[in-house]
Design a protein around this motif. Sequence first.
Motif, mmCIF file in Angstrom:
data_model
loop_
_atom_site.group_PDB
_atom_site.id
_atom_site.type_symbol
_atom_site.label_atom_id
_atom_site.label_comp_id
_atom_site.label_asym_id
_atom_site.label_seq_id
_atom_site.Cartn_x
_atom_site.Cartn_y
_atom_site.Cartn_z
ATOM 1 N N ALA A 88 0.299 -0.853 -0.101
ATOM 2 C CA ALA A 88 0.442 0.111 0.017
ATOM 3 C C ALA A 88 0.988 1.336 0.199
ATOM 4 O O ALA A 88 2.397 1.844 0.844
ATOM 5 C CB ALA A 88 -0.811 -0.237 0.934
ATOM 6 N N ASN A 124 -3.939 0.467 -2.360
ATOM 7 C CA ASN A 124 -3.285 -1.355 -1.637
ATOM 8 C C ASN A 124 -3.461 -1.783 -2.780
ATOM 9 O O ASN A 124 -4.911 -2.361 -3.678
ATOM 10 C CB ASN A 124 -4.217 -0.817 -0.703
ATOM 11 C CG ASN A 124 -4.106 -2.388 -0.532
ATOM 12 O OD1 ASN A 124 -4.870 -3.078 0.662
ATOM 13 N ND2 ASN A 124 -2.795 -3.183 0.236
ATOM 14 N N GLY A 157 5.648 3.614 1.171
ATOM 15 C CA GLY A 157 4.180 3.179 1.792
ATOM 16 C C GLY A 157 4.764 1.661 2.676
ATOM 17 O O GLY A 157 5.500 1.404 3.692
ATOM 18 N N THR A 158 4.038 0.653 2.268
ATOM 19 C CA THR A 158 4.146 -0.569 3.391
ATOM 20 C C THR A 158 4.331 -1.856 2.313
ATOM 21 O O THR A 158 3.513 -2.372 1.337
ATOM 22 C CB THR A 158 3.014 -0.578 4.034
ATOM 23 O OG1 THR A 158 3.123 -2.077 4.786
ATOM 24 C CG2 THR A 158 1.568 -0.084 3.842
ATOM 25 N N CYS A 159 4.540 -2.456 2.909
ATOM 26 C CA CYS A 159 4.941 -4.005 2.397
ATOM 27 C C CYS A 159 3.455 -5.417 2.884
ATOM 28 O O CYS A 159 2.933 -5.883 1.805
ATOM 29 C CB CYS A 159 5.867 -5.011 2.794
ATOM 30 S SG CYS A 159 6.131 -5.434 4.540
ATOM 31 N N SER A 160 2.432 -4.434 3.477
ATOM 32 C CA SER A 160 1.615 -5.458 3.538
ATOM 33 C C SER A 160 0.422 -3.645 4.214
ATOM 34 O O SER A 160 0.509 -3.334 4.757
ATOM 35 C CB SER A 160 2.097 -5.859 4.660
ATOM 36 O OG SER A 160 -0.037 -6.864 5.129
ATOM 37 N N GLY A 161 -0.425 -4.468 3.428
ATOM 38 C CA GLY A 161 -1.768 -2.927 3.453
ATOM 39 C C GLY A 161 -3.063 -3.847 4.239
ATOM 40 O O GLY A 161 -3.655 -3.448 5.192
ATOM 41 N N GLU A 162 -3.120 -5.373 4.145
ATOM 42 C CA GLU A 162 -3.909 -6.264 4.734
ATOM 43 C C GLU A 162 -3.894 -7.395 5.059
ATOM 44 O O GLU A 162 -4.889 -8.511 5.719
ATOM 45 C CB GLU A 162 -5.601 -6.088 4.581
ATOM 46 C CG GLU A 162 -5.197 -6.171 2.236
ATOM 47 C CD GLU A 162 -6.636 -6.010 1.773
ATOM 48 O OE1 GLU A 162 -7.464 -5.390 2.093
ATOM 49 O OE2 GLU A 162 -7.188 -6.917 0.834
ATOM 50 N N HIS A 163 -2.763 -8.133 4.241
ATOM 51 C CA HIS A 163 -2.899 -8.868 4.576
ATOM 52 C C HIS A 163 -1.655 -9.716 5.694
ATOM 53 O O HIS A 163 -1.635 -10.904 5.621
ATOM 54 C CB HIS A 163 -1.974 -10.201 3.025
ATOM 55 C CG HIS A 163 -2.940 -10.150 1.745
ATOM 56 N ND1 HIS A 163 -2.384 -9.928 0.663
ATOM 57 C CD2 HIS A 163 -4.252 -9.553 2.103
ATOM 58 C CE1 HIS A 163 -3.496 -9.855 -0.318
ATOM 59 N NE2 HIS A 163 -4.234 -9.592 0.674
ATOM 60 N N GLY A 164 -1.332 -9.040 6.436
ATOM 61 C CA GLY A 164 -0.470 -9.279 7.458
ATOM 62 C C GLY A 164 0.510 -9.758 7.079
ATOM 63 O O GLY A 164 1.551 -9.810 5.551
ATOM 64 N N ILE A 165 2.016 -10.364 7.663
ATOM 65 C CA ILE A 165 3.633 -10.996 7.261
ATOM 66 C C ILE A 165 3.845 -11.996 7.192
ATOM 67 O O ILE A 165 4.625 -12.810 6.943
ATOM 68 C CB ILE A 165 4.215 -9.729 8.745
ATOM 69 C CG1 ILE A 165 4.547 -8.248 8.985
ATOM 70 C CG2 ILE A 165 5.857 -10.545 8.296
ATOM 71 C CD1 ILE A 165 4.518 -7.625 7.541
ATOM 72 N N LEU A 199 9.227 -6.862 6.414
ATOM 73 C CA LEU A 199 8.746 -5.934 7.868
ATOM 74 C C LEU A 199 10.154 -5.185 8.960
ATOM 75 O O LEU A 199 10.233 -3.692 9.157
ATOM 76 C CB LEU A 199 8.140 -6.731 8.816
ATOM 77 C CG LEU A 199 7.344 -6.101 10.604
ATOM 78 C CD1 LEU A 199 6.305 -4.589 9.895
ATOM 79 C CD2 LEU A 199 6.872 -7.162 11.378
#
Lengths: 480, 480
Positions: free
Chosen positions: A359, A393, A427-435, A443
């Motif tokens: 995301a 995302n 941004g982030t490596c995970s918008g909604e699925h988790g690590i 992370l």
Amino acid sequence: MIQECIAELKSLLGVDRIITTASELKRRSHDLSYHEHHAPHAVIVVESEHHVCLVLKTCNKYKVPVIAVAGATSLEGHTIPTITHGAIILDLTSMDKVMDVHAEDLDCVVQPGVGWVDLKEHLEPLGLFFPPDPGAAACVGGMCGTNCSGTFAWRYGTMKDNVLSLRVALPDGTVVTTRRRATKSSAGYDLTRLFVGSEGTLGVITQATLRLRRIPKFTAVVMAQFQTLKHAGDAVAKVVHDGLILNRMELMDAHTIQSINISITDPAKQYRQFPTILFECAGSSQSTITEQFAALKEITGPVEASSPKGCVGFHAASSESESELLWHLRKRAYFAAKDLRKDDKLTSHSMSILTTDVAVPISHIVETLTLSRQDLDHHGLTGSIVAHAGDGNLHVFLVIDATNPKEVADAQAFRDRNARMALQFGGTCSGEHGIGIGKIHLLSEEVGVEAIELMRKIKSVVDPNGIMNPGKVFELKSNL
Amino acid sequence: MIQECIAELKSLLGVDRIITTASELKRRSHDLSYHEHHAPHAVIVVESEHHVCLVLKTCNKYKVPVIAVAGATSLEGHTIPTITHGAIILDLTSMDKVMDVHAEDLDCVVQPGVGWVDLKEHLEPLGLFFPPDPGAAACVGGMCGTNCSGTFAWRYGTMKDNVLSLRVALPDGTVVTTRRRATKSSAGYDLTRLFVGSEGTLGVITQATLRLRRIPKFTAVVMAQFQTLKHAGDAVAKVVHDGLILNRMELMDAHTIQSINISITDPAKQYRQFPTILFECAGSSQSTITEQFAALKEITGPVEASSPKGCVGFHAASSESESELLWHLRKRAYFAAKDLRKDDKLTSHSMSILTTDVAVPISHIVETLTLSRQDLDHHGLTGSIVAHAGDGNLHVFLVIDATNPKEVADAQAFRDRNARMALQFGGTCSGEHGIGIGKIHLLSEEVGVEAIELMRKIKSVVDPNGIMNPGKVFELKSNL
């Protein structure tokens, strides 16, 4: 120790609740993802919070890892025991009751094994819905665990925003209630949001109080198509920038449309293979819808080949069933992606999907879309791209032969490049699925070793024996 | 130890940054509330994250408690050193820069000493705003600390929903970045929301990334008045139940209107002393406003004495300046309450306000309003009631002589009865002010000893020497 633990669980819960047959352990050895399968030592079927506490206390005593599982629809290996740690599976599927619906307060109380699709059906007659809509078989417990979201998150928020309170069993068998039902609270540390998104590494959710919304009186879907991903991304960024409030805004690239078309046998019913956005307008009157349509039309520009805004199609669904069909197609995109390699003669066993989940701040949505597609093409990878566009995302669905180590490695390399690009954009490596197990290294790059060390400290004091889903989110021991 | 610590801080930061003059310490001995004053050992003025880290490391070494302060507008004693622990004050008012505004991404990056009113002015020319609007002098650091909200929370959420990321200095001088800027993230434990609402007991916020919203193109205010609190509460519950989406919905009881009228010298400009709701409609067009007006009119019913809905006034503000005046009056309610005891000849020094902060599920808003008023009247207490009505969040402003122990005790007894009533309704003792020093016993009743023990464990591992604002939220040591 594991055998002693299992024996003790049998005496505490009865032998019928402890499953160790090879076929069942094999069935429980994977989730929906490409991650390597690994069977649990046993599956413990529980029916109450009391059962959950007994299992946790016993496993804590013998230091046997526990993974709480209901829907098992994770895309990041959450429900798979790691080879290093092993685990028993705590099966919550029987804890599937809707305990209470407070319609006037717009909340409900459910057990962790309730599926969101079942909950949807339960709430519909009341004119209410619970916004998060991940994979169809997902259950509330896991939805809390990964802080999932879906197509409604842009408008109504993620699980973080829609879980009011939790009951959580801790490794020592203590049960914590994180909050009460009021929609707003500044009462102490936010334990609710500590557990939401902790991926089963801190405790087992035994009950959740969820925030509900009223189903909008009027909704209407527009399918807009664009010459290029850039044009589609520009439209998305403009909608967000203008503060236009819609119910949903989902983007699919041309390959996604292609993948969907493959199973549509009648050529007349196939869709034009262009980058596509599904907009859902919503409001309490037809005039609100008309206004939103007009605002969208203004943003997408005229439908003509020479338009600088690149809109090549703007179609309002003419009926509720057409709207439903369009959402159904979007929901099918994940599985449809596999059809992109229909001719490769992969078996259903070997063919799998690695999905990314970055995301980015919305000003970077265009670059993220176009560079993701360029990267796929440049490396000769097969995949489609969808986006919960309002949230920035993206999911790239990479279709791979999971039995081919090179394909897996190439897909993982793509995932890492893609995540690092997102990180560069803030941004982030995970918008909604988790690590889960696949993105631990990402992370760490994203939040830094100081933040990981703080997470590790929190874990160590909540779960001193490290029995809760170990090897997920971060490694238990620091490599510093 | 304290003198050694202060001496070391002087050598590290320069003597000019360490203030120990009696007058300044006295000035820093209280917040906006009735809580007993207690002076800090010293005030340390810092200008950078580096300074903050130096102070924390030094205080941690000498085990000297630290309270980070900027606006000092807490209503729950957060910035007052406790008598048991004492503390130095870390003054963040010089860290007051807006570092970055990403207008296209609807976010900004600020230092903790930025006031929300200054930020509002900074953002207005860009057509953007940051929704939380607590007391006028509040700064972002403390707003994060208490998880504040205000009149916009019903529509746009509290600080929890509007802080994207934080930089936090921990007691050992480590700096943690909790997240990146993307609006959505499932990347690891939610450290952001652990710090938001932790009331300065875990670390010092040195930077915050905030989510912004676009200022609605059209807004309009309606002032509706009702025969009784019950009628007003019913209207509120119906608006929430119907899922009507407004910008704000604030309730004031007749005593609040009375208190506001006292300083309005021209009788013709005074307001009728009835329970009153200010509704703010908002949208992207005039027709949206018209629709919201119509929906409100339907809910409040006709303006006539015999109406079962009890509406005795429905007035749309005719100009922007009238709307501003109405909001100004609402914002003045806290201080205006003191005028209810204008004739008691209390000095400005002794007259103070104890405010409650319960929030209840919306189906209990009517009972909470009416029983709160009955309790005030029954016990002969002077107070006015306002509510962030959509959130079910009420403040009773009890006007007391803070130098009179019986008045303080009576007000505290009311606060406890009021909170316990809210708990019975599934509510909370704090919707937005936090726990501070006055409600520690109520938090424990609300979430239970298991949750408190978990908070304590988290505190112990983040702040092992207990130097961060000790004696707030919960006692450091368990009484179990």
